[in-house]
Design an enzyme around this catalytic site. Structure first.
Site, short mmCIF file in Angstrom:
data_model
loop_
_atom_site.label_atom_id
_atom_site.label_comp_id
_atom_site.label_asym_id
_atom_site.label_seq_id
_atom_site.Cartn_x
_atom_site.Cartn_y
_atom_site.Cartn_z
NE ARG A 238 -4.55 -1.03 0.11
CZ ARG A 238 -4.74 -2.15 -0.71
NH1 ARG A 238 -3.94 -2.34 -1.61
NH2 ARG A 238 -6.03 -2.78 -0.76
CD GLU A 267 -2.55 4.03 -5.40
OE1 GLU A 267 -3.46 3.64 -5.76
OE2 GLU A 267 -1.53 3.45 -5.17
CG HIS A 291 -2.85 -0.01 -6.82
ND1 HIS A 291 -3.12 0.96 -5.89
CD2 HIS A 291 -3.19 -1.07 -6.41
CE1 HIS A 291 -3.59 0.02 -4.85
NE2 HIS A 291 -3.49 -1.03 -5.06
#
Length: 326
Positions: A238, A267, A291
């Site tokens: 993460r 992000e 991701h």
């Protein structure tokens, strides 16, 4: 029309994966900021959300009829779990659905970085075939066989990653104060090490921990300096677990052999992110992905179908949901 489920991801995502819910459920699909979300939260019995995205505004749960939040993945950091618990709202996820995809990602990017495949591609396109081939041969680049891989986070994902590296001929060590399945370690001759010892010893360090207070900034300048010279770092956990400015400096200095980054503190990453402004050799030592380490067609279908089956179990069969985290 009454709605059983409010889903905060597009219907097309489920259509593409051939993973739509049963027609017995009435589902409304909306973006999190749609004006319809608040009214629908006052009639739906379940809320379905993707694991990736910004935190949900707690206000949407005010006076809600929702009694189950189902995540279509494993991550829970979008949710205020104590708040939902206090409201009597169950939260369920789909653990382990991306294990194979993430393990495949980790082994692949480790090999790409160690053997400089992407770097070679860029040099050949720039007309430097012979000089870079000579450099690669001179540097005597390593493959995976026999390397020591340090897995930080030995839960379901970390274990799958460790097993994939073990199959590739790697030795395994791990750091996790509370491993999910410590009994699996002996089968790989995997050794539990303190974090500092793992960082000093491992040729490849791969991260698979949740973002919680104890793991925020877990890999900072201090930890990066302790890593073995020319080691590879894989960040597929993460954003926020790795201090990105410190990582940029470790790559710029040449201390690290490379890094694969799939998750970011913000992000998408902001334009002033130091990792994006690297130059020279440092920019060739980093591999960016958006991701998607756990995203394959197979993994997505499994995650979506598992999530819907759980919602159906809860709403249509009046049974307790599976994989409740609280």
């Amino acid at each position: 029309m009454s709605v059983d489920v409010l889903c905060l991801r597009p219907r097309i995502d489920f259509e593409r994966a051939n993973a739509l819910p049963t027609a017995e459920l009435t589902v409304a699909y909306h973006a999190p900021n749609d004006v319809e979300v608040i009214p629908l939260m006052k009639q739906a019995r379940a809320l379905v959300i993707p694991a990736v995205g910004p935190k949900l505004n707690p206000e949407i749960f005010e006076n809600t009829t929702v009694k189950l939040v189902q995540v279509t993945g494993a991550g829970l950091d979008r949710l205020d779990l104590p708040l939902l618990k206090s409201m009597g709202i169950a939260v369920a996820n789909v653990p382990g659905g991306s294990n194979s995809a993430i393990a495949e990602y980790a082994v692949t990017v480790a090999s790409v970085l160690l053997r400089r495949f992407a770097w070679a591609d860029a040099e050949i396109r720039a007309g430097n075939y012979q000089s870079f081939r000579t450099r690669m041969l001179s540097d005597n680049l390593s493959g995976l066989d026999g390397l020591l891989v340090g897995v930080i986070g030995f839960g379901t994902i970390g274990l799958a990653v460790a097993q994939a590296f073990h199959r590739a001929g790697c030795r395994i060590c791990y750091f996790d104060p509370a491993p999910g399945d410590a009994a699996a370690a002996p089968a790989m001759n995997a050794e539990s090490l303190p974090l500092d010892e793992l960082l000093k010893s491992a040729d490849v360090v791969t991260l698979h921990v949740p973002l919680v207070p104890a793991t925020r900034g877990l890999i900072n300048a201090r930890e990066l300096k302790k890593m073995k010279a020319r080691a590879i770092l894989i960040q597929a956990s993460r954003g926020g677990v790795v201090h990105e400015a410190a990582l940029a400096e470790a790559l710029r200095s040449g201390h690290l052999g490379g890094a694969a980054i799939d998750v970011y503190e913000t992000e998408p990453p902001s334009p002033d992110n130091g990792l994006l402004s690297l130059s020279g050799d440092a920019t060739r030592r980093i591999l960016f992905t958006p991701h998607i380490a756990g995203v394959t067609r197979q993994a997505t279908e499994y995650l979506f179908l598992s999530a819907w089956r759980n919602v159906e179990r809860f709403i249509l069969k009046n049974e307790l949901p599976m994989n409740c985290v609280q």
